[in-house]
Design a protein around this motif. Sequence first.
Motif, PDB file in Angstrom:
ATOM      1  N   ILE A 131     -11.037   4.217  -5.303  1.00  0.00           N
ATOM      2  CA  ILE A 131     -10.217   3.198  -4.633  1.00  0.00           C
ATOM      3  C   ILE A 131      -9.211   2.598  -5.616  1.00  0.00           C
ATOM      4  O   ILE A 131      -8.056   2.310  -5.252  1.00  0.00           O
ATOM      5  CB  ILE A 131     -11.111   2.110  -4.026  1.00  0.00           C
ATOM      6  CG1 ILE A 131     -12.038   2.720  -2.975  1.00  0.00           C
ATOM      7  CG2 ILE A 131     -10.273   1.005  -3.389  1.00  0.00           C
ATOM      8  CD1 ILE A 131     -13.050   1.738  -2.416  1.00  0.00           C
ATOM      9  N   GLU A 132      -9.619   2.401  -6.859  1.00  0.00           N
ATOM     10  CA  GLU A 132      -8.687   1.865  -7.860  1.00  0.00           C
ATOM     11  C   GLU A 132      -7.509   2.801  -8.081  1.00  0.00           C
ATOM     12  O   GLU A 132      -6.366   2.348  -8.260  1.00  0.00           O
ATOM     13  CB  GLU A 132      -9.433   1.624  -9.177  1.00  0.00           C
ATOM     14  CG  GLU A 132     -10.263   0.367  -9.199  1.00  0.00           C
ATOM     15  CD  GLU A 132     -10.913   0.132 -10.552  1.00  0.00           C
ATOM     16  OE1 GLU A 132     -11.027  -1.035 -10.952  1.00  0.00           O
ATOM     17  OE2 GLU A 132     -11.291   1.116 -11.207  1.00  0.00           O
ATOM     18  N   ASN A 133      -7.771   4.089  -8.078  1.00  0.00           N
ATOM     19  CA  ASN A 133      -6.687   5.057  -8.276  1.00  0.00           C
ATOM     20  C   ASN A 133      -5.695   5.044  -7.112  1.00  0.00           C
ATOM     21  O   ASN A 133      -4.519   5.382  -7.291  1.00  0.00           O
ATOM     22  CB  ASN A 133      -7.263   6.457  -8.449  1.00  0.00           C
ATOM     23  CG  ASN A 133      -8.079   6.587  -9.721  1.00  0.00           C
ATOM     24  OD1 ASN A 133      -7.852   5.869 -10.696  1.00  0.00           O
ATOM     25  ND2 ASN A 133      -9.053   7.491  -9.727  1.00  0.00           N
ATOM     26  N   ARG A 134      -6.155   4.658  -5.913  1.00  0.00           N
ATOM     27  CA  ARG A 134      -5.294   4.625  -4.733  1.00  0.00           C
ATOM     28  C   ARG A 134      -4.893   3.200  -4.355  1.00  0.00           C
ATOM     29  O   ARG A 134      -4.361   2.982  -3.267  1.00  0.00           O
ATOM     30  CB  ARG A 134      -6.016   5.262  -3.547  1.00  0.00           C
ATOM     31  CG  ARG A 134      -6.361   6.727  -3.735  1.00  0.00           C
ATOM     32  CD  ARG A 134      -7.240   7.230  -2.617  1.00  0.00           C
ATOM     33  NE  ARG A 134      -7.495   8.646  -2.735  1.00  0.00           N
ATOM     34  CZ  ARG A 134      -6.807   9.602  -2.110  1.00  0.00           C
ATOM     35  NH1 ARG A 134      -5.811   9.267  -1.312  1.00  0.00           N
ATOM     36  NH2 ARG A 134      -7.103  10.866  -2.267  1.00  0.00           N
ATOM     37  N   ALA A 135      -5.177   2.232  -5.196  1.00  0.00           N
ATOM     38  CA  ALA A 135      -4.981   0.822  -4.832  1.00  0.00           C
ATOM     39  C   ALA A 135      -3.541   0.509  -4.452  1.00  0.00           C
ATOM     40  O   ALA A 135      -3.289  -0.281  -3.532  1.00  0.00           O
ATOM     41  CB  ALA A 135      -5.426  -0.083  -5.981  1.00  0.00           C
ATOM     42  N   ASP A 136      -2.580   1.123  -5.131  1.00  0.00           N
ATOM     43  CA  ASP A 136      -1.174   0.840  -4.845  1.00  0.00           C
ATOM     44  C   ASP A 136      -0.729   1.410  -3.499  1.00  0.00           C
ATOM     45  O   ASP A 136       0.332   1.024  -2.978  1.00  0.00           O
ATOM     46  CB  ASP A 136      -0.296   1.414  -5.957  1.00  0.00           C
ATOM     47  CG  ASP A 136      -0.587   0.755  -7.296  1.00  0.00           C
ATOM     48  OD1 ASP A 136      -1.043  -0.413  -7.275  1.00  0.00           O
ATOM     49  OD2 ASP A 136      -0.383   1.404  -8.339  1.00  0.00           O
ATOM     50  N   LEU A 138      -2.768   1.400  -0.685  1.00  0.00           N
ATOM     51  CA  LEU A 138      -3.656   0.919   0.375  1.00  0.00           C
ATOM     52  C   LEU A 138      -3.459  -0.570   0.624  1.00  0.00           C
ATOM     53  O   LEU A 138      -3.116  -1.328  -0.294  1.00  0.00           O
ATOM     54  CB  LEU A 138      -5.125   1.174  -0.001  1.00  0.00           C
ATOM     55  CG  LEU A 138      -5.538   2.632  -0.256  1.00  0.00           C
ATOM     56  CD1 LEU A 138      -6.980   2.697  -0.741  1.00  0.00           C
ATOM     57  CD2 LEU A 138      -5.361   3.456   1.010  1.00  0.00           C
ATOM     58  N   ASP A 139      -3.680  -0.969   1.881  1.00  0.00           N
ATOM     59  CA  ASP A 139      -3.676  -2.375   2.269  1.00  0.00           C
ATOM     60  C   ASP A 139      -5.081  -2.883   2.570  1.00  0.00           C
ATOM     61  O   ASP A 139      -5.421  -4.012   2.229  1.00  0.00           O
ATOM     62  CB  ASP A 139      -2.783  -2.590   3.494  1.00  0.00           C
ATOM     63  CG  ASP A 139      -1.327  -2.287   3.203  1.00  0.00           C
ATOM     64  OD1 ASP A 139      -0.866  -2.633   2.105  1.00  0.00           O
ATOM     65  OD2 ASP A 139      -0.661  -1.680   4.068  1.00  0.00           O
ATOM     66  N   TYR A 140      -5.874  -2.044   3.233  1.00  0.00           N
ATOM     67  CA  TYR A 140      -7.236  -2.432   3.609  1.00  0.00           C
ATOM     68  C   TYR A 140      -8.191  -1.261   3.359  1.00  0.00           C
ATOM     69  O   TYR A 140      -7.803  -0.094   3.482  1.00  0.00           O
ATOM     70  CB  TYR A 140      -7.324  -2.825   5.097  1.00  0.00           C
ATOM     71  CG  TYR A 140      -6.519  -4.048   5.455  1.00  0.00           C
ATOM     72  CD1 TYR A 140      -7.018  -5.328   5.236  1.00  0.00           C
ATOM     73  CD2 TYR A 140      -5.250  -3.926   6.023  1.00  0.00           C
ATOM     74  CE1 TYR A 140      -6.286  -6.450   5.566  1.00  0.00           C
ATOM     75  CE2 TYR A 140      -4.510  -5.042   6.361  1.00  0.00           C
ATOM     76  CZ  TYR A 140      -5.034  -6.302   6.121  1.00  0.00           C
ATOM     77  OH  TYR A 140      -4.302  -7.410   6.455  1.00  0.00           O
ATOM     78  N   VAL A 141      -9.434  -1.611   3.041  1.00  0.00           N
ATOM     79  CA  VAL A 141     -10.531  -0.645   2.970  1.00  0.00           C
ATOM     80  C   VAL A 141     -11.576  -1.093   3.979  1.00  0.00           C
ATOM     81  O   VAL A 141     -12.141  -2.189   3.862  1.00  0.00           O
ATOM     82  CB  VAL A 141     -11.140  -0.561   1.556  1.00  0.00           C
ATOM     83  CG1 VAL A 141     -12.367   0.348   1.563  1.00  0.00           C
ATOM     84  CG2 VAL A 141     -10.117  -0.047   0.559  1.00  0.00           C
TER      85      VAL A 141
END
Length: 382
Positions: A131-136, A138-141
């Motif tokens: 998730i950290e690698n895709r944080a930029d 994403l808006d919600y998990v």
Amino acid sequence: MDSQDSSSDQTKSKEKEEISDFMDKLNIKAGSSSTSFRKKPVIIIVVGMAGSGKTTFLNRLVYHTHVSNIRGYVINLDPAVLTLPFGANIDIRDTVRYKEVMKQFNLGPNGGILTSLNLFATKFDEVISVIENRADQLDYVLVDTPGQIEIFTWSASGAIITEAFASTFPTVVAYVVDTPRSASPVTFMSNMLYACSILYKTRLPLVLAFNKTDVAQHQFALEWMEDFEAFQAAVSSDNSYSSTLSQSLSLVLDEFYKNLRSVGVSAVSGAGMADFFKAVEASAEEYMETYKADLDKRKSEKQRLEEERRKESMDKLRNDMEKSGGQNVVLSTGLKNKEERGKAAMDEEDEEEEEEDNDDYEIFSGDDEDEDEDEEVVRFGL
């Protein structure tokens, strides 16, 4: 003599310097491995009683993110679900086989779910890294939890997963309520008590989602939460013990309702989705203002205790090295004493056996003497 004393002092000071250098190499700075906190994405953990419509509600959230061009990421933590109406980016079923866990550990359904969640939690740092690698991007998990609410909310694995999310991203808990069933005041109170326990257990912002508003509207629930007398009037028609208990508990939860966000939603029709995401955004801001400060305080306290423990261990090691003077030290593991105690116990047992043999011999020899005396008396009589 003076030259010898000065040389010995130089040797001791050199040894102390070497010990100090060695201790500095062993010294590890606290907090060097801590991850940086990110304001996006917002984690939404969906929990609720069995049958409240969690999975259907999450499916509606996923659909809403696609329609509204909201960048979402889906995680499924229910190992026992057969089929999902949505596609999960991370699925616990890809890592842990629920039925194999039941067979291997000889468990029932709930025990299999709990053990599967425990096994998955041991590798949850990898999920956080993904998730950290895709944080930029994403808006919600969106996180779906097992149908049995207590397996996630009151288990060690559930606490590990929740804290792992909360320590890295803004995290909100969405508690799904079955609105038609909550029309009963006693059932409504049990739902509110569970929501209150989750709030104080997780220490995270909580959003009440009254689901199935297409079947029954949730205005009665909002009225009971805002007006204490309205709930008292609704529950007074029942004179059972549970209704009396609900009346008493309503006084306790009156303060709890004031700081709680609640919305009415329908997982089938999609009504209330926009209001739900507004409540989530407000809860995320509240998290950054209030909950994160409390989390940072707890983390700093934990780091302080860890630093004190590490410093105490280092001081003890330094003292031991200074006393030894760099010589080899024989560590007492207790095995030698254990062997000596074992040998002593065996010797005592051997001595006791010898004494018992001697006693038996004496008893046996005494019987023989009595028989000889009897024979002599018989001969004398003859």
